[in-house]
Write a protein that holds these residues in place. Structure first.
Motif, PDB file in Angstrom:
ATOM      1  N   VAL A   1      47.764  15.262   1.288  1.00  7.16           N
ATOM      2  CA  VAL A   1      48.808  16.053   0.611  1.00  7.16           C
ATOM      3  C   VAL A   1      48.539  17.550   0.735  1.00  7.16           C
ATOM      4  N   PRO A   2      47.363  18.056   0.288  1.00  4.52           N
ATOM      5  CA  PRO A   2      47.149  19.511   0.417  1.00  4.52           C
ATOM      6  C   PRO A   2      46.912  19.952   1.853  1.00  4.52           C
ATOM      7  N   GLY A   3      46.204  19.149   2.643  1.00  6.22           N
ATOM      8  CA  GLY A   3      45.889  19.552   4.013  1.00  6.22           C
ATOM      9  C   GLY A   3      47.119  19.652   4.883  1.00  6.22           C
TER      10      GLY A   3
ATOM     11  N   LEU B   1      26.660  15.490   3.796  1.00  7.67           N
ATOM     12  CA  LEU B   1      27.806  15.987   4.564  1.00  7.67           C
ATOM     13  C   LEU B   1      29.068  15.990   3.711  1.00  7.67           C
ATOM     14  N   LEU B   2      29.266  14.928   2.924  1.00 11.95           N
ATOM     15  CA  LEU B   2      30.446  14.854   2.069  1.00 11.95           C
ATOM     16  C   LEU B   2      30.402  15.896   0.958  1.00 11.95           C
ATOM     17  N   PHE B   3      29.259  16.041   0.310  1.00  4.23           N
ATOM     18  CA  PHE B   3      29.156  17.025  -0.777  1.00  4.23           C
ATOM     19  C   PHE B   3      29.443  18.432  -0.250  1.00  4.23           C
ATOM     20  N   LEU B   4      28.884  18.758   0.910  1.00  9.30           N
ATOM     21  CA  LEU B   4      29.144  20.071   1.503  1.00  9.30           C
ATOM     22  C   LEU B   4      30.596  20.190   1.944  1.00  9.30           C
ATOM     23  N   GLY B   5      31.159  19.096   2.464  1.00  7.64           N
ATOM     24  CA  GLY B   5      32.556  19.109   2.879  1.00  7.64           C
ATOM     25  C   GLY B   5      33.506  19.335   1.720  1.00  7.64           C
ATOM     26  N   TYR B   6      33.235  18.686   0.589  1.00 10.15           N
ATOM     27  CA  TYR B   6      34.068  18.893  -0.600  1.00 10.15           C
ATOM     28  C   TYR B   6      33.959  20.337  -1.085  1.00 10.15           C
ATOM     29  N   ALA B   7      32.756  20.885  -1.056  1.00 15.99           N
ATOM     30  CA  ALA B   7      32.570  22.265  -1.510  1.00 15.99           C
ATOM     31  C   ALA B   7      33.303  23.249  -0.595  1.00 15.99           C
ATOM     32  N   LEU B   8      33.152  23.083   0.717  1.00 15.74           N
ATOM     33  CA  LEU B   8      33.787  24.009   1.660  1.00 15.74           C
ATOM     34  C   LEU B   8      35.303  23.871   1.656  1.00 15.74           C
TER      35      LEU B   8
ATOM     36  N   LEU C   1      37.610  16.474   6.096  1.00 19.57           N
ATOM     37  CA  LEU C   1      36.910  15.859   4.979  1.00 19.57           C
ATOM     38  C   LEU C   1      37.466  14.468   4.694  1.00 19.57           C
ATOM     39  N   THR C   2      38.790  14.313   4.763  1.00 17.73           N
ATOM     40  CA  THR C   2      39.403  13.006   4.533  1.00 17.73           C
ATOM     41  C   THR C   2      38.915  11.984   5.545  1.00 17.73           C
ATOM     42  N   GLY C   3      38.872  12.382   6.815  1.00 19.60           N
ATOM     43  CA  GLY C   3      38.363  11.477   7.846  1.00 19.60           C
ATOM     44  C   GLY C   3      36.901  11.123   7.621  1.00 19.60           C
ATOM     45  N   LEU C   4      36.113  12.104   7.216  1.00 21.33           N
ATOM     46  CA  LEU C   4      34.689  11.867   6.948  1.00 21.33           C
ATOM     47  C   LEU C   4      34.513  10.925   5.762  1.00 21.33           C
ATOM     48  N   GLN C   5      35.351  11.073   4.737  1.00 19.44           N
ATOM     49  CA  GLN C   5      35.261  10.190   3.570  1.00 19.44           C
ATOM     50  C   GLN C   5      35.614   8.751   3.947  1.00 19.44           C
ATOM     51  N   ILE C   6      36.635   8.576   4.749  1.00 23.37           N
ATOM     52  CA  ILE C   6      37.005   7.228   5.198  1.00 23.37           C
ATOM     53  C   ILE C   6      35.873   6.615   6.004  1.00 23.37           C
ATOM     54  N   LEU C   7      35.265   7.392   6.880  1.00 21.65           N
ATOM     55  CA  LEU C   7      34.144   6.903   7.685  1.00 21.65           C
ATOM     56  C   LEU C   7      32.958   6.544   6.793  1.00 21.65           C
ATOM     57  N   ALA C   8      32.718   7.344   5.758  1.00 23.34           N
ATOM     58  CA  ALA C   8      31.615   7.065   4.831  1.00 23.34           C
ATOM     59  C   ALA C   8      31.860   5.773   4.063  1.00 23.34           C
ATOM     60  N   TRP C   9      33.095   5.519   3.654  1.00 22.08           N
ATOM     61  CA  TRP C   9      33.413   4.256   2.983  1.00 22.08           C
ATOM     62  C   TRP C   9      33.178   3.081   3.917  1.00 22.08           C
TER      63      TRP C   9
ATOM     64  N   LEU D   1      42.218   3.229  -5.795  1.00 23.61           N
ATOM     65  CA  LEU D   1      41.578   4.527  -5.982  1.00 23.61           C
ATOM     66  C   LEU D   1      41.262   5.190  -4.643  1.00 23.61           C
ATOM     67  N   ARG D   2      40.929   4.410  -3.639  1.00 22.90           N
ATOM     68  CA  ARG D   2      40.696   4.992  -2.312  1.00 22.90           C
ATOM     69  C   ARG D   2      41.975   5.605  -1.759  1.00 22.90           C
ATOM     70  N   LEU D   3      43.087   4.943  -1.976  1.00 17.78           N
ATOM     71  CA  LEU D   3      44.367   5.494  -1.517  1.00 17.78           C
ATOM     72  C   LEU D   3      44.680   6.794  -2.245  1.00 17.78           C
ATOM     73  N   ILE D   4      44.475   6.824  -3.566  1.00 17.79           N
ATOM     74  CA  ILE D   4      44.697   8.057  -4.338  1.00 17.79           C
ATOM     75  C   ILE D   4      43.787   9.173  -3.826  1.00 17.79           C
ATOM     76  N   ALA D   5      42.526   8.816  -3.548  1.00 18.08           N
ATOM     77  CA  ALA D   5      41.573   9.818  -3.065  1.00 18.08           C
ATOM     78  C   ALA D   5      41.996  10.362  -1.703  1.00 18.08           C
ATOM     79  N   ILE D   6      42.414   9.495  -0.804  1.00 19.30           N
ATOM     80  CA  ILE D   6      42.819   9.929   0.540  1.00 19.30           C
ATOM     81  C   ILE D   6      44.009  10.880   0.462  1.00 19.30           C
ATOM     82  N   LEU D   7      44.997  10.515  -0.350  1.00 18.99           N
ATOM     83  CA  LEU D   7      46.175  11.370  -0.486  1.00 18.99           C
ATOM     84  C   LEU D   7      45.821  12.710  -1.135  1.00 18.99           C
ATOM     85  N   GLY D   8      45.017  12.654  -2.191  1.00 19.69           N
ATOM     86  CA  GLY D   8      44.710  13.874  -2.930  1.00 19.69           C
ATOM     87  C   GLY D   8      43.717  14.781  -2.247  1.00 19.69           C
ATOM     88  N   ILE D   9      42.698  14.200  -1.622  1.00 20.55           N
ATOM     89  CA  ILE D   9      41.655  15.008  -0.990  1.00 20.55           C
ATOM     90  C   ILE D   9      42.214  15.877   0.121  1.00 20.55           C
ATOM     91  N   GLY D  10      42.962  15.260   1.022  1.00 17.64           N
ATOM     92  CA  GLY D  10      43.339  16.019   2.199  1.00 17.64           C
ATOM     93  C   GLY D  10      44.749  15.844   2.712  1.00 17.64           C
TER      94      GLY D  10
END
Length: 291
Positions: free
Chosen positions: A243-245, A142-149, A169-177, A232-241
């Protein structure tokens, strides 16, 4: 697991490339001429660069063709075969699109489907590994497809779809962690179950198997500091969705701002990919007193 730079580059770049191929296959954006050629070149360039970087992780890169022959049983082989087919079909689609100004919709849909199937195969390389409980989950595909889409929509300039997709995707990544942090404990694997001696009491090693390091410790028993993981999780959350989202939903997006959003997403994705490998505890680490 050891976060090899080649694997981080592979999963990040190829995911973005095949994600962009998906949206271009759907006919988005509605571009022609040199603009169309630019989008197609970026898509193929990212996908190809990602695949080429994965060769550096092979024991014998010169024998990469053998990795394509085991498609009946290997997700890695299926990924390689589908990637070649996808890029070949997309090259034909691009030729019709750019030089003949004809977007052959059935071929585009086939390219989009093949692109997502390739990303799914990449994810299943990890998701089918029972020895890494954090990976052995439906969250991985789900995450790999979410990142691609989400990343593909961002590169394709589809603001209305990219914003919600990246936030989802950001919410899904947090849930996956959250789920992954307890996966090893839920698996019930211990030194007792690993040795088959658990029914005789608490099993503990008398002394370590080796006095020095080895391949298993370097590759399978990598440790990451908790403080570093949180940063790194904080950087990922900000960068993944975030800030751009959120940025695309509330700000008037121009070319300069769109480029900043792409760079932020790329940085966040690479941080998340680094953690994907670094936080993966392999059961073999139990023999060395590690997780």
């Amino acid at each position: 697991m050891h976060p090899a730079p080649s694997l981080i580059a592979f999963t990040t770049l190829s995911g973005l490339g095949f994600g962009l191929i998906f949206w271009l296959g759907l006919g988005l954006p509605d571009a022609t001429g040199w603009v169309a050629l630019t989008f197609a070149t970026i898509a193929m360039g990212l996908a190809t660069a990602g695949l080429l970087s994965s060769l550096f992780h092979l024991g014998n890169p010169q024998r990469f063709m053998k990795a394509l022959t085991q498609w009946r049983s290997s997700w890695l082989s299926r990924e390689g075969v589908l990637a070649v087919v996808t890029l070949t079909m997309f090259a034909l689609y691009t030729l019709l699109w750019v030089w003949f100004d004809m977007r052959f919709r059935p071929l585009g849909l086939v390219c989009g489907g093949l692109a997502l199937a390739t990303v799914y195969c990449t994810a299943m390389i990890y998701a089918q590994m029972k020895g890494v409980p954090r990976w052995h989950s439906a969250f991985v595909p789900l995450l790999f497809l979410g990142y691609a889409l989400g990343g593909g929509a961002l590169l394709a300039g589809q603001v209305r779809m990219a914003g919600p997709l990246l936030l989802l995707l950001t919410g899904l990544q947090i849930l996956a962690w959250w789920r992954g942090d307890g996966a090893f404990a839920r698996a019930g694997t211990s030194l007792g179950t690993a040795t088959g001696l658990g029914d005789r009491g608490v099993v503990r090693p008398l002394e370590p198997p080796q006095t020095g390091t080895n391949y298993l410790l370097d590759e399978m028993a990598y440790r990451v500091a908790r403080r570093r993981s949180r940063a790194l999780r904080l950087i990922a959350i900000l960068g993944i969705g975030l800030v751009p989202g959120l940025g695309m939903l509330v700000l008037p997006t121009g070319h300069a701002l769109a480029l900043l959003f792409v760079l932020a997403h790329l940085l966040g994705t690479m941080a998340a990919r680094w953690l994907f490998y670094a936080e993966a505890e392999h059961v073999v680490g139990l023999y060395y007193g590690r997780r």
